[in-house]
Scaffold this motif. Sequence first.
Motif, PDB file in Angstrom:
ATOM      1  N   GLU A  34       0.829  -1.209   0.000  1.00 51.31           N
ATOM      2  CA  GLU A  34       0.000   0.000   0.000  1.00 51.31           C
ATOM      3  C   GLU A  34       0.865   1.261   0.000  1.00 51.31           C
ATOM      4  OE1 GLU A  34      -2.425  -0.478   3.474  1.00 51.31           O
ATOM      5  OE2 GLU A  34      -3.865  -1.777   2.451  1.00 51.31           O
ATOM      6  N   ALA A  35       1.902   1.286   0.841  1.00 52.54           N
ATOM      7  CA  ALA A  35       2.798   2.449   0.912  1.00 52.54           C
ATOM      8  C   ALA A  35       3.554   2.630  -0.404  1.00 52.54           C
ATOM      9  CB  ALA A  35       3.776   2.288   2.077  1.00 52.54           C
ATOM     10  N   ALA A  36       4.028   1.524  -0.984  1.00 55.32           N
ATOM     11  CA  ALA A  36       4.749   1.609  -2.257  1.00 55.32           C
ATOM     12  C   ALA A  36       3.840   2.143  -3.353  1.00 55.32           C
ATOM     13  CB  ALA A  36       5.310   0.234  -2.631  1.00 55.32           C
ATOM     14  N   ASN A  37       2.606   1.665  -3.407  1.00 54.15           N
ATOM     15  CA  ASN A  37       1.668   2.155  -4.411  1.00 54.15           C
ATOM     16  C   ASN A  37       1.426   3.650  -4.237  1.00 54.15           C
ATOM     17  OD1 ASN A  37       1.537  -0.547  -5.084  1.00 54.15           O
ATOM     18  ND2 ASN A  37      -0.674  -0.709  -4.884  1.00 54.15           N
ATOM     19  N   ASP A  38       1.301   4.097  -2.986  1.00 54.08           N
ATOM     20  CA  ASP A  38       1.091   5.515  -2.729  1.00 54.08           C
ATOM     21  C   ASP A  38       2.265   6.340  -3.246  1.00 54.08           C
ATOM     22  OD1 ASP A  38      -0.372   7.755  -1.559  1.00 54.08           O
ATOM     23  OD2 ASP A  38       1.236   7.776  -0.068  1.00 54.08           O
ATOM     24  N   HIS A  39       3.485   5.870  -3.016  1.00 52.90           N
ATOM     25  CA  HIS A  39       4.662   6.584  -3.520  1.00 52.90           C
ATOM     26  C   HIS A  39       4.681   6.602  -5.047  1.00 52.90           C
ATOM     27  CE1 HIS A  39       6.500   7.378   0.282  1.00 52.90           C
ATOM     28  NE2 HIS A  39       6.722   6.117   0.568  1.00 52.90           N
TER      29      HIS A  39
END
Length: 184
Positions: A34-39
Motif C-alpha cells: 500500500e505504501a509503495a503504491n502511494d509513492h
Amino acid sequence: MGRIVYWMNTSIDGYIEDRNGGPGFGEPAEDFQEAANDHVRRIAAFLFGRRLYETMEKPWTQDLGKEGAPPLEREFARLYKETPRYVFSDTLQTVPDGVTLVRREDARSTVTRLKRETDGTLQLGGPELAVSLLDLIDEFWVYAQPVIVGGGKPYLPVTTELRLRLAEHRSLASGITFRRYVRP
C-alpha cells in the motif's frame, strides 16, 4: 524543477540483495505494498540501472499484471507501466515501448535535464547508478524489511561520508520501517 529520490528496499543491516544476489526479504507485506503504491502514484519517472530494470520490468509488466494476482500488486503493475521508465545501460540493445534507453556515459546530462524539465519526483534505483549521480540526489528513501541477511549488495556503496538529516520516519504494522533522509 524535479526532485531525485533514491529509493531501495533493504534488510535492516543495509543490504538490497543477500549474498546469493536475491532480495532475501520474502513476500511483500500488504501494508508495504500500500505504501509503495502511494509513492509510485506520485512518481513522474523511474530512472533505473540495468540490473534493477531487469529485476523490475518482467514481473511488473507481464507476470503481476495478469488476472489472479493480488489487487494491490495489480495496481502497482498498472502504475509502474503507466510511468515513464529510463534505463541507463551500455549492454542493452533494445527496450519495449514506454522505456527509454540511455547510455551510461549520458546518464549525468540526461538526469540533469530531466531534473530541470520535470515537475515531480524522479525515482532513482540501482546502487551503482546512484553512486555515479550522488550529487544530484535530493532525498534517500529506505524501506527496511525486518530481516538480517548478513552480507550482499549494500544500499549505497559510497567511499566517502555523506551526512543527511532524517525528514520522516514511519513504522508499518508488518515491522517494516520507512525512513526519508534529505541533505542538510
